[in-house]
Design an enzyme around this catalytic site. Structure first.
Site, PDB file in Angstrom:
ATOM      1  N   CYS A 121       0.789  -1.083  -0.042  1.00 49.37           N
ATOM      2  CA  CYS A 121      -0.144   0.119  -0.062  1.00 49.37           C
ATOM      3  C   CYS A 121       0.668   1.242  -0.003  1.00 49.37           C
ATOM      4  O   CYS A 121       2.167   1.192   0.149  1.00 49.37           O
ATOM      5  CB  CYS A 121      -0.791  -0.011   1.046  1.00 49.37           C
ATOM      6  N   CYS A 123       0.200   3.996   1.983  1.00 48.31           N
ATOM      7  CA  CYS A 123      -0.066   5.146   3.014  1.00 48.31           C
ATOM      8  C   CYS A 123       1.042   5.259   3.990  1.00 48.31           C
ATOM      9  O   CYS A 123       1.153   6.363   4.603  1.00 48.31           O
ATOM     10  CB  CYS A 123      -1.328   4.616   3.819  1.00 48.31           C
ATOM     11  N   CYS A 131      -3.789   6.540   1.134  1.00 49.28           N
ATOM     12  CA  CYS A 131      -3.099   5.258   0.415  1.00 49.28           C
ATOM     13  C   CYS A 131      -2.754   5.298  -1.158  1.00 49.28           C
ATOM     14  O   CYS A 131      -2.623   4.314  -1.663  1.00 49.28           O
ATOM     15  CB  CYS A 131      -4.526   4.141   0.690  1.00 49.28           C
ATOM     16  N   LYS A 196     -11.639  -5.632   3.188  1.00 53.41           N
ATOM     17  CA  LYS A 196     -10.878  -4.667   4.362  1.00 53.41           C
ATOM     18  C   LYS A 196     -11.963  -3.738   4.690  1.00 53.41           C
ATOM     19  O   LYS A 196     -12.204  -2.653   3.735  1.00 53.41           O
ATOM     20  CB  LYS A 196      -9.568  -4.213   3.580  1.00 53.41           C
ATOM     21  N   GLU A 234     -16.418  -7.952  -3.534  1.00 54.03           N
ATOM     22  CA  GLU A 234     -14.859  -7.568  -3.610  1.00 54.03           C
ATOM     23  C   GLU A 234     -14.394  -8.828  -3.765  1.00 54.03           C
ATOM     24  O   GLU A 234     -13.230  -9.019  -4.531  1.00 54.03           O
ATOM     25  CB  GLU A 234     -14.749  -6.835  -2.149  1.00 54.03           C
ATOM     26  N   LYS A 249     -10.490  -8.752   6.721  1.00 54.05           N
ATOM     27  CA  LYS A 249      -9.821  -7.572   7.851  1.00 54.05           C
ATOM     28  C   LYS A 249     -10.578  -6.483   8.440  1.00 54.05           C
ATOM     29  O   LYS A 249     -11.226  -5.974   7.599  1.00 54.05           O
ATOM     30  CB  LYS A 249      -8.590  -7.121   7.332  1.00 54.05           C
ATOM     31  N   SER A 275      -4.469  -4.769  14.982  1.00 53.18           N
ATOM     32  CA  SER A 275      -3.839  -4.090  16.211  1.00 53.18           C
ATOM     33  C   SER A 275      -4.545  -3.795  17.558  1.00 53.18           C
ATOM     34  O   SER A 275      -4.387  -4.079  18.584  1.00 53.18           O
ATOM     35  CB  SER A 275      -3.161  -2.789  15.811  1.00 53.18           C
TER      36      SER A 275
HETATM   37 ZN   LIG Z   1      -3.282   2.071   3.018  1.00 54.97          ZN
END
Ligand SMILES: [Zn+2]
Length: 329
Positions: A121, A123, A131, A196, A234, A249, A275
């Site tokens: 990604c 970001c 992103c 996601k 998706e 996710k 996280s």
């Molecule tokens: Zn990202």
């Protein structure tokens, strides 16, 4: 089917040996993928405040950590990079000597028996923390996709075993597949972050990766937590574009999505215990409010039971400790 009193389901719960024999789901260390954060410099091992037990590693220490993980039997890591320099083009993401590219080369040359998966990604590499490429406040899809493909190729050239795009731009799996194939990497699989969600559970990670957006949010590309039919679309398009492994996710709060994805597509399916899921369990345990080991095992078992073949989790090392202790008892 027999009914009570002929049938008594408690018979098979009577003792631990029987319970072991009839258990339907068991998490194995071979199911686990451990996330790692690489930072520039040397001799750095710095704990991330909101993720106790998770560290920023300079590449020398990252290699040591990877050796230990391989010895513990953990089969794979997924790498995230914190670059020295960020800009609007995210140029460190696809720099052949960027932090991730160096980390991949170091791990692959020094550690045997460990798969290196790389998160793709932009970001972590953009100065604005978004992103992708921007036009004003809009995140541009197609311009971003071509940089993602370039990043993926640079990871493969450095020796990555699996490429894992996490950006949620439309069409990125196809673009990455085509670019990898064009460069001769037909055999490198793509693990796509397919469903996601735009989740508040990512909070601690953004501290860890220093990737919080400077303005706005990620709701124009990550999914609305309220939707599951959209997740099926998706996943379906990622499979059509050439994804080898699909992912949901976060994991724990989205077990229904995970279950549907596995039931409907039967694909190799990953789930990312993120996280925030990790931080909540650690915090509850530090306060003495929950039994950490039992909650870790239960959370991982639930994710596998819902349909995950593999779990990305910050608990991978803890899991091996828990198992070892259980074996000694
Ligand atoms: Zn990202």
């Amino acid at each position: 089917m027999a009914d009570y009193p002929l049938k008594r389901l408690r018979r098979l719960r009577n003792n631990p040996i029987i319970r072991d024999m009839v258990r339907e789901t068991e998490v194995n260390v071979k199911d686990l993928i451990y996330p790692l954060f690489a930072v520039p410099g040397s001799n750095i091992k710095k704990e991330i405040k909101s993720m106790p037990g998770v560290f920023h590693f300079s590449i020398d220490n990252l290699v040591k950590e990877c050796r230990e993980l391989a010895e513990l039997g953990i089969p794979a890591v997924i790498l995230f990079g914190v670059p020295e320099h960020k800009d609007e083009q995210a140029s460190e993401a696809y720099n052949p000597n960027g932090i991730i590219q160096q980390a991949i080369r170091a791990i692959k040359s020094e550690v045997k028996n460990l798969l290196v998966i790389t998160d793709v990604c932009l970001c972590e590499y953009t100065s604005h923390g978004h992103c992708g490429m921007l036009n004003g406040q809009e995140i541009l899809n197609d311009e971003t996709v071509s940089l993602l493909a370039k990043t993926a190729v640079s990871h493969a050239e450095a020796g990555a075993d699996i490429i894992a795009p996490s950006d949620m731009m439309d069409g990125r799996v196809l673009a990455i597949r085509k670019s990898l194939d064009y460069k001769g990497f037909q055999n490198i699989p793509i693990m796509s972050y397919s469903a996601k969600y735009s989740s508040a559970y990512y909070g601690p990670f953004r501290d860890a990766a220093n990737s919080a957006p400077a303005f706005g949010d990620r709701k124009s590309h990550q999914m609305d937590p309220a939707n599951t039919n959209e997740a099926m679309q998706e996943v379906e398009s990622d499979i059509a574009e050439g994804a080898d492994i699909v992912m949901v996710k976060p994991a724990g709060p989205y077990l229904d999505v995970l279950y549907r994805v596995k039931q409907k597509f039967g694909m190799p399916t990953a789930a990312y215990q993120v996280s925030g899921e990790y931080a909540m369990i650690k915090a509850g345990a530090q306060l003495g409010w929950i039994d950490e080991e039992r909650v870790v095992l239960e959370s991982l078992t639930s994710i596998k039971r819902a349909g995950a073949d593999m779990i990305i989790t910050y608990f991978a090392k803890d899991f091996t400790n828990i198992q070892q202790k259980a074996g000694l008892k």
